[in-house]
Design a protein around this motif. Sequence first.
Motif, short mmCIF file in Angstrom:
data_model
loop_
_atom_site.label_atom_id
_atom_site.label_comp_id
_atom_site.label_asym_id
_atom_site.label_seq_id
_atom_site.Cartn_x
_atom_site.Cartn_y
_atom_site.Cartn_z
N ASP A 57 26.25 20.01 26.53
CA ASP A 57 26.86 19.47 25.31
C ASP A 57 26.20 18.16 24.88
O ASP A 57 25.99 17.92 23.70
CB ASP A 57 28.36 19.21 25.51
CG ASP A 57 29.20 20.46 25.39
OD1 ASP A 57 28.67 21.51 24.98
OD2 ASP A 57 30.39 20.38 25.72
N ASP A 58 25.88 17.32 25.86
CA ASP A 58 25.26 16.03 25.55
C ASP A 58 23.87 16.22 24.94
O ASP A 58 23.49 15.51 24.00
CB ASP A 58 25.15 15.16 26.80
CG ASP A 58 26.51 14.79 27.37
OD1 ASP A 58 27.47 14.69 26.57
OD2 ASP A 58 26.61 14.60 28.59
N PRO A 84 31.73 25.62 21.99
CA PRO A 84 30.46 24.90 22.14
C PRO A 84 29.27 25.85 22.08
O PRO A 84 29.39 27.04 22.39
CB PRO A 84 30.57 24.25 23.51
CG PRO A 84 31.76 24.82 24.17
CD PRO A 84 32.56 25.56 23.18
N SER A 86 25.30 26.57 23.36
CA SER A 86 24.36 26.23 24.42
C SER A 86 23.08 25.68 23.79
O SER A 86 22.79 25.91 22.61
CB SER A 86 24.02 27.46 25.27
OG SER A 86 23.23 28.37 24.52
#
Length: 108
Positions: A57-58, A84, A86
């Motif tokens: 995620d970062d 989220p 990838s």
Amino acid sequence: MKKLTNLYANKSRFRVMFLKYQLFTIKHKSRSVSEYLQELKGIANELSIIDTPFQDDDIVIRALLGISPECKELAIAIRARKNPISFEELHDKLVAYETYLKHEEKAT
């Protein structure tokens, strides 16, 4: 022994800080999306090797922050997703979008 430990620890710490600086300041600019994302992922991988890993995620957030204005519409849609994304899926979507934009540019 303590001097050696301190010497290498300082160099290691400097390397971590330098890599993080690169990660936080990297921009898409005029290169291809693929080149931009490969460099970003390379820096994140180096950080992982020296025990400073980044979450997927970062890296995705960092990639979206540095993306060029042409891709901002897609970046907004990705941020609005419920689930989220990838890094690999982000890569695929951005490369496809870049290809689409180039095709549209040639058509006009």
